[in-house]
Design a protein around this motif. Structure first.
Motif, short mmCIF file in Angstrom:
data_model
loop_
_atom_site.label_atom_id
_atom_site.label_comp_id
_atom_site.label_asym_id
_atom_site.label_seq_id
_atom_site.Cartn_x
_atom_site.Cartn_y
_atom_site.Cartn_z
N GLU A 12 0.85 -1.20 0.00
CA GLU A 12 0.00 0.00 0.00
C GLU A 12 0.88 1.25 0.00
N SER A 13 0.32 2.36 -0.42
CA SER A 13 1.12 3.57 -0.61
C SER A 13 1.58 4.16 0.72
N GLU A 14 2.66 4.91 0.66
CA GLU A 14 3.16 5.61 1.84
C GLU A 14 2.11 6.58 2.37
N LYS A 15 1.39 7.21 1.44
CA LYS A 15 0.35 8.15 1.85
C LYS A 15 -0.73 7.45 2.66
N ASP A 16 -1.12 6.25 2.24
CA ASP A 16 -2.14 5.52 2.99
C ASP A 16 -1.62 5.07 4.36
N HIS A 17 -0.37 4.65 4.41
CA HIS A 17 0.20 4.29 5.72
C HIS A 17 0.15 5.49 6.66
N HIS A 28 -3.18 -2.59 10.65
CA HIS A 28 -4.16 -3.67 10.56
C HIS A 28 -5.43 -3.20 9.86
N CYS A 29 -5.82 -1.95 10.08
CA CYS A 29 -7.00 -1.42 9.38
C CYS A 29 -6.70 -1.27 7.88
N LEU A 30 -5.50 -0.85 7.58
CA LEU A 30 -5.12 -0.73 6.16
C LEU A 30 -5.09 -2.11 5.52
N LEU A 31 -4.59 -3.10 6.24
CA LEU A 31 -4.60 -4.47 5.73
C LEU A 31 -6.03 -4.96 5.56
N ALA A 32 -6.91 -4.57 6.47
CA ALA A 32 -8.32 -4.96 6.35
C ALA A 32 -8.90 -4.45 5.04
N ARG A 33 -8.61 -3.19 4.71
CA ARG A 33 -9.10 -2.64 3.44
C ARG A 33 -8.57 -3.46 2.27
N ARG A 34 -7.27 -3.76 2.35
CA ARG A 34 -6.62 -4.52 1.26
C ARG A 34 -7.27 -5.90 1.10
N LEU A 35 -7.55 -6.57 2.21
CA LEU A 35 -8.17 -7.90 2.15
C LEU A 35 -9.58 -7.81 1.58
#
Lengths: 187, 340
Positions: A12-17, A28-35
């Protein structure tokens, strides 16, 4: 594992992190979006350390500061991507905290009355179902339990909760037959 | 109970005993004596402040905050009391009115305000809060003077130096910053990080410089709080007071409790002879602790009937006030019991 990359949140992008927060819950929330974007059907994200028997308000400020940032970003992204119509979001804990504040400014375990937050899918925005008494010690109206919630989760995602499923050859009800959907919550 | 008793001849810390108990209807949070010592102001979980006439105990309520009042300070005129709370507000009140109402309310910080102090000349007020800022205010009209920025965690305590030239501020991470009041620049720091814990398992920051005191000779700064926080969420920790040399900012003493007290040193005061007094409260109950400068452990402690949450020293240097979870204000006298 063929789908290994689905779990690689570093893609995922640096901006999203940065938006989600560079701490465990943010990742973990960003990973949730990815999943979810990769059609994973059930995703659970944990945020722990709310067991504040001591200095509840200091620690919850710290915890909720994390939670608000990452969770609101996730919900915003699901909304912006049109995914909330097909994604049920449940925020819950296994019990609540005592309405009474203890001697150490803490709150202890309280399993008598607490709330669960649902959104997305067929859940009507802004609805408040049931209430406690004025000091939050007991349910005053429309008490529901896990049985009602499972019927509601299943109904929200379009499943017939009165059906059965097989586990290890055994026929089991999808939800407690003695309970029913919280129908007034759903549109 | 006269307040003009000669403390130097009467005071005997080892004989400290509770002489007064006043009951409120909600658990109490903090307490301060007014400058003349004829009243004790407390705050409680009902969001109100209480003025208790000393020693009669006649009570007057102050209603105006929307959350718990975290700290209380007085202007030297003995007529004005200023309170700060978790509702982000600083309120000025009459310290003597029969039916007090807020005279001036200021949205002073973004977030909780944990601490307030008034400069020795009474012209400035300093506040500190969860926005990581120390703020200076004109005491006369409550106008903002300047922000002192530099802390990177919640401000837990502020203290004016008696010379009126500098201000100290202590934060959650255990950093104490000294500021030049005249121009707002930071002049030095004291490293009190032993008062801070980050618990990786629970992922929480805990501790902080809960309070500070300067020794009567001006040579030492005491910072209190906690250490040994093996379970912050479960209140497993011990009180700790760090003492620093004022001139070189080096730690010269760590005052601890003798045995497991399981608490936080909420507040400390120096008596006129240099004895350090602290109040500890937590899962182990409440204690008054008395330390000599050259000893790490207390030379005397008094177990209080309930966990303590706040402490103040009466201007007579002889009486201590503590406030408790059991809704009780306790006044202790550092002297032998009167013969019956």
């Amino acid at each position: 594992m063929k789908q290994r990359a689905v779990f690689d949140v570093e893609k995922e992008s640096e901006k999203d992190h940065e938006r989600y927060g560079k701490f465990d819950f943010g990742k973990h929330c960003l990973l949730a979006r990815r999943l979810l974007e990769n059609d994973i059907t059930f995703v659970q994200v944990e945020h722990s350390n709310y067991d504040t028997h001591n200095e509840n308000f200091n620690f919850h400020l710290e915890q909720l500061g994390e939670f608000d940032r990452s969770f609101s970003t996730l919900i915003g992204d699901l909304h912006d991507r049109g995914m909330l119509d097909s994604t049920l979001v449940v925020v819950m804990s296994e019990f609540g905290r005592t309405p009474r504040i203890n001697a150490r400014y803490g709150r202890d375990h309280w399993g008598t009355a607490w709330s669960v937050c649902l959104g997305g899918c067929r859940v009507q925005p802004g609805a408040v179902i049931g209430k406690t008494n004025d000091n939050g010690t007991a349910v005053a109206d429309r008490e529901v339990d896990h049985g009602n919630l499972f019927h509601t989760y299943l109904a929200a995602v379009g499943l017939d909760s009165s059906g059965n499923f097989k586990a290890g050859g055994r026929e089991l009800p999808m939800a407690d037959p003695a309970k029913s959907t919280i129908s007034e919550l759903l549109t | 109970m006269p307040v003009s008793e000669d403390a130097s001849s009467l005071r005997d810390c080892r004989q400290t005993h509770v002489v007064i108990e006043w009951k409120h209807d909600r658990p109490l949070v903090t307490c301060r004596f007014n400058p003349s010592g004829n009243a004790l102001f407390t705050s409680a979980e009902d969001n109100n402040v209480q003025r208790w006439e000393f020693p009669s105990g006649k009570k007057v309520d102050y209603a105006g905050h929307d959350s718990w009042v975290r700290d209380i300070a007085f202007l030297p005129d003995n007529e004005t009391v200023v309170t700060v709370a978790s509702d982000d507000k600083m309120i000025f009140w009459s310290a003597t009115a029969e039916k007090p109402a807020p005279m001036k309310t200021i949205e002073a910080h973004k977030g909780w305000i944990r601490t307030i102090a008034v400069s020795p000349d009474g012209k400035l007020i300093a506040t500190g809060g969860n926005d990581n800022l120390v703020k200076l205010w004109n005491a006369a009209d409550a106008t903002h003077v300047r922000d002192l920025a530099g802390h990177d965690s919640d401000i837990y305590s502020v203290l004016f130096h008696p010379d009126g030239k500098s201000l100290l501020s202590g934060d959650l991470s255990g950093i104490v910053r000294q500021w030049d009041i005249a121009n707002g620049t930071e002049t030095c720091t004291f490293d009190a990080k032993e008062l801070h814990t980050y618990n990786g398992g629970q992922q929480v920051h805990y501790g902080g410089v809960r309070n500070m005191a300067l020794s009567p000779d001006g040579k030492h700064l005491a910072c209190c709080g906690l250490h040994k926080a093996t379970n912050p969420l479960g209140a497993v920790n011990e009180p700790l007071v760090l003492v620093f040399d004022w001139e070189d900012q080096k730690k010269v003493q760590s005052h601890i409790g003798d045995g497991a007290l399981k608490g936080i040193a909420w507040r400390v005061h120096y008596l006129s002879d240099g004895t350090l007094v602290g109040a500890s409260g937590g899962s182990g109950g409440g204690f008054l602790l008395f330390w000599k400068a050259d000893q790490d452990k207390e030379f005397h402690k008094l177990k209080l009937p309930d966990t303590a949450r706040g402490l103040d020293l009466h201007p007579d240097d002889l009486h201590l006030a503590t406030v408790h979870y059991d809704k009780t204000v306790r006044i202790s006298k550092m002297a032998a019991k009167a013969a019956s």
